[in-house]
Design an enzyme around this catalytic site. Sequence first.
Site: not given
Length: 403
Positions: A162, A294, A305, A326, A331, A390
Amino acid sequence: MRRVVITGAGTINALGKSVKTTLEAMREGRCGISDLEFQDVERLSIRIGGQIKGLVPEERFNRQQMALYDRFTQFTLIAAREAITQSGLEFHGELAAKAGIILGNSGGGMTTLDENYRSVYEVGKNRVHPFVVPKLMNNAAASHVSMEFNLMGPSFTVSTACASSNHAMSQAFQMIHGGLTPVMVTGGSESMLCFGGVKAWEGLRVMSKDACRPFCASRNGMVQGEGAGVFVFEELEHAKKRGADILVEVAGFAMSSDASDIVMPSKHGAARAVRGALKDARLSPEDVGYINAHGTGTAANDKTESAVVADVFGAHADNLMISSTKSMHGHLIGGTGAVELLACIMALRDGIIAPTIGYREPDPECALYVVPNEAREAFVDVALSNAFAFGGMNSVLALKRFT
């Protein structure tokens, strides 16, 4: 060191097939997430996504190109054509020899992979098209953009889940900043919305069946999207000399690794990336007005976050406007940071802060002002774009309003 600006932008995603239509949708808080439409979707438990609909590739690419272009490559070329056209650049001679392209991508030609696995294992065919490998490789999109626009400088693809787009754009920024080239095309793309792509993500149990609601107490997972965002990064004096329209300045970046867990985010790793971007841009936390988070809509990511923002910004966190787009376009995995950069440009250039839609009720562990449901008018001088992937891969870009 040389200053870096953006002189061209292009996109295609679930909100729009251009920058103009995408920003209009962000201003209106429109949702591009809808029911998925592809073969065997009824076999999935997750049947929603930010899918691009109404695109007729044959209207944009000839028969020979169609044989070589996976869906993610098609998206990239559409976005690149818009960005380079806006920039007004043509690549010949010395500029062509130095200019290159760095793109972010995570899944490569997932649609091509899915179709050919089906052909071999389900239908029982013993042969596949001879261009399957060059069609599905992760660097296919970067290669085809370089060929179409005569970009003969540094050209490659970054794959860090990502964070791929932000890592790619950071590398492009660094090359110009360090004087290696005056111009780089950069961004990212992704197209995982096919049966195999979604089925794989179902196994992680992080997907929502109904909507993406980042930072909301009732959030229940992420929603995948697809598309591309491509930009022209240019050395400031080079852009000024030719009278280019400058969108924003790219002020700095930072990258970090959590080095802790393959899927669970770390507050410490992400916070180091945010602090590093501010330091690289020679900015203080109080300079920042907007953060494109994010913000995936998963329980762990949004909580972490929020803790990062509180840790880095302290009391100033209460003054920040933060949103996750998003919630509108989904995403895009490897391409997500590139599309999200458009929201930062809109904030800095137009004074419009994109909202976090689908927000219902506050979560005490996400005590941020997330611009809920409706866009806000507010001029800011500095924006950050966060990407936490990730594998613990973090990349943060800092942008400034150009005056």
